[in-house]
Design a protein around this motif. Structure first.
Motif, PDB file in Angstrom:
ATOM      1  N   ILE A  55       0.856  -1.177   0.000  1.00 35.94           N
ATOM      2  CA  ILE A  55       0.000   0.000   0.000  1.00 35.94           C
ATOM      3  C   ILE A  55       0.889   1.223   0.000  1.00 35.94           C
ATOM      4  O   ILE A  55       1.835   1.308   0.755  1.00 35.94           O
ATOM      5  N   GLY A  56       0.575   2.151  -0.806  1.00 34.32           N
ATOM      6  CA  GLY A  56       1.395   3.353  -0.876  1.00 34.32           C
ATOM      7  C   GLY A  56       1.650   3.701  -2.309  1.00 34.32           C
ATOM      8  O   GLY A  56       0.866   3.367  -3.180  1.00 34.32           O
ATOM      9  N   SER A  57       2.736   4.373  -2.526  1.00 32.02           N
ATOM     10  CA  SER A  57       2.977   4.868  -3.871  1.00 32.02           C
ATOM     11  C   SER A  57       3.812   3.887  -4.669  1.00 32.02           C
ATOM     12  O   SER A  57       4.539   3.092  -4.135  1.00 32.02           O
ATOM     13  N   GLY A 154       6.364   1.531  -2.247  1.00 31.23           N
ATOM     14  CA  GLY A 154       6.335   1.542  -0.791  1.00 31.23           C
ATOM     15  C   GLY A 154       5.645   2.760  -0.237  1.00 31.23           C
ATOM     16  O   GLY A 154       5.240   3.661  -0.965  1.00 31.23           O
ATOM     17  N   GLY A 156       5.129   4.985   3.815  1.00 29.16           N
ATOM     18  CA  GLY A 156       5.416   5.011   5.244  1.00 29.16           C
ATOM     19  C   GLY A 156       6.851   4.641   5.533  1.00 29.16           C
ATOM     20  O   GLY A 156       7.767   5.189   4.934  1.00 29.16           O
TER      21      GLY A 156
END
Lengths: 417, 164
Positions: A55-57, A154, A156
């Motif tokens: 989750i993320g970019s 990724g 966080g």
């Protein structure tokens, strides 16, 4: 009332890392624009295990080119360092994963592979990427190289990246340099096999062969999958979160994920895969090894990069008007019906209906002729709706579809014993 | 005619609306980690589309619309996501005023339609008629859903009455 409500919304506190995440979004935008300007080399090779499902970019610079090259050129099994196709030359791979940590900041080299002068290294870290420090490569003679392309996924406190370097000499010892950390790793020659199916238990259906290599771990099972096909390009294995077919075929009944089934009929589904979306994919199952295990893949995702429909010229309707289109566009086994177009102020909505085969279902397709759009399924009408900004298209525009990705249902059951 | 907007100008403008973007995202996804993902996605999408803007006065609504779309995308995507150990990495740890916390809890009870209506009303200042057109819902339905949402958020009852 509205003011009061607004006041309540304003009470939602802003997180500390809001600015940081905005900057990450901008950084990704800059990387995208930079990639657009960059001319990719055609012969980019050697990728190691890839984690894209975080989750993320996801910022991508050249990843698709790297993967495409891999698919065409070699079959390399990360973690096993086995190479099937040796026509392209000697492939070196990471001898063993390396972990390095300083003051809570870790850097892990999980995979690496090298063909000719092309070296790709996969690393994981929790180091803050906002500092814009580059990941650099140092060879045996202390020459420092910057990556020629890279892909980072990724969000966080964790990210993973594939970095591609064009090295000058044939060494086996290198280091990755990130900030004040320098982590050494060693490459070794891969094992070669003559026949793809020698790699392990396999299943064949519809011209697609899939080999599964099982590796029991402490509390789970790792299964690496490899495939070869006669025509289609396999772009994914059954793993639920990677599906978009609900936008096109929401009512299709489908087992969405692969699973392991034991002799008692108990099913175990995979958790997060360590690599995904290419021909070399590792999946982890929360089960221990036992006799009689069977892996079942209800479908594979295939892509037809060369399929393209004809172009349809469409007149933008006036605000509030609905115009029938009634045009069927053919994309291999899939048909896309353009039903109608309507305009709602600055938004243009085209209603679409995808007609799939019983054993081949449309999952995704590239929509061309327009640069920005949204897609959703309208439960009331039963149509997929394509949303386009009026400013995007002007009074007339062309629309066509290409490179469909489908879920090809088949009989891929692989018995391990 | 398209407006050429410098990167600096775009970034400055974007940051003026960051609070609205985050709160819209939060309204839809109901947790900080996902809302931040939406903000990041919005920043990315807006950045690469910035040169398509033709009218600077519409910058805010253009931006907020991206945030709404990205929020809906995430909701749709999350329906299909199996794994939970990464998506639940961060939760709200900041100690909040109790009423704020209750309000944020109550947001979760809103349906997607209700969230759409509330966001359009609060952040886009749409009239009921405009919302009706936007969402393809009869005005009466929009109104009833709006008031039901207010009820769920306990606006009328004054549960969250506090000093601004």
């Amino acid at each position: 009332m509205t003011d009061k409500l607004k006041d309540m919304f304003n009470s939602i506190s802003l997180p500390e890392d809001l600015d940081e995440r905005i900057e990450l979004g901008f950084d990704r935008g800059r990387a995208y624009e930079s990639a657009q300007r960059r001319r990719f080399k055609r012969r980019v090779v050697a990728v190691a295990a890839t984690l894209t499902l975080i989750i993320g970019s996801i910022s991508i610079i050249g990843l698709d080119k790297v993967e495409a090259a891999i698919k065409q050129m070699l079959q390399y099994v990360p973690g096993y360092n086995v190479l099937v196709d040796k026509e392209e030359g000697e492939v070196l791979a990471l001898q063993e994963p390396v972990y390095h940590e300083v003051d809570g900041i870790f850097l892990r080299i999980t995979a690496a592979s090298k063909l000719d002068k092309n070296l790709t290294v996969t690393i994981e870290s929790n180091k803050n990427l906002i500092s814009k420090e580059e990941v650099l490569l140092k060879d045996e003679r202390s020459n420092i190289l910057a990556p020629s392309s890279w892909a980072v996924a990724g969000g966080g406190d964790f990210w993973q990246g594939n970095y591609h370097f064009e090295v000058k000499e044939d060494y086996v010892d290198y280091s990755i340099v990130l900030g004040n950390q320098e982590v050494s790793f060693t490459l070794e020659k891969t094992i070669e096999v003559d026949d793809f199916l020698q790699l392990g238990p396999h299943a064949q259906d519809k011209g697609i062969s899939i080999v599964a290599i099982k590796k029991p771990m402490e509390d789970k099972m790792k299964i690496s999958l490899l495939n070869r096909s006669e025509g289609e390009k396999i772009v994914g294995y059954p793993f639920e979160e990677n599906l978009y077919s609900s936008i096109w075929n929401p009512y299709t009944k489908l087992e969405k994920s692969m699973y392991l089934i034991d002799r008692e009929g108990s099913k175990t589904y995979p958790t997060i895969p360590s690599s995904f979306g290419s021909q070399m994919s590792d999946f982890y199952f929360p089960t221990t090894d036992k006799e009689g295990l069977k892996l079942v893949l209800p479908y594979v995702k295939v892509n037809y990069p060369n399929l393209k429909t004809e172009k349809v010229r469409i007149q933008t309707p006036k605000d509030g008007q609905v115009e029938r289109i009634n045009k069927t566009l053919v994309l291999g086994n899939i048909e896309i019906n353009l039903i109608d177009i309507r305009r709602d102020k600055d938004e243009i909505i085209v209603s679409l209906k995808a007609v799939s085969l019983e054993d081949e279902i449309l999952d995704d397709v590239r929509i061309r002729g327009i640069s920005g759009y949204g897609l959703t399924f309208n439960e009331d009408t039963g149509y997929t709706e394509l949303f386009i900004d009026r400013e995007e298209v002007g009074n007339r525009f062309s629309l066509y579809f290409e490179s469909p990705t489908t879920l090809l249902l088949g009989d891929w059951e692989i018995e391990f014993d | 005619m398209k407006i050429k907007m410098s990167t600096d100008e775009f970034e400055t403008l974007f940051k003026q609306y960051k609070a609205d973007i985050y709160r819209i995202a939060y309204t839809y996804v109901n947790n900080e980690a996902d809302a931040l993902d939406v903000v990041q996605e919005t920043a990315y999408q807006a950045f690469i589309s910035r040169n398509k803007i033709r009218d600077k006065t519409k910058f805010k609504s253009w931006l907020l619309k991206i945030a709404v779309n990205k929020s809906r995308d995430l909701l749709r995507k999350n329906k299909m996501i199996l794994f939970d150990d990464l998506s639940t990495v961060r939760t709200m740890e900041i100690k909040k005023d109790e009423s704020v916390s209750m309000f944020m809890d109550d947001l979760k009870s809103l349906s997607l339609d209700e969230k759409n209506i509330i966001v359009l009303k609060i952040y886009f200042q749409y009239t009921f008629e405009q919302i009706s057109e936007e969402l393809k819902l009869p005005i009466s339905t929009v109104k009833s859903k709006y008031y039901r949402a207010l009820e769920k958020l306990k606006v009328e009852e004054g549960v969250y009455d506090r000093q601004a």
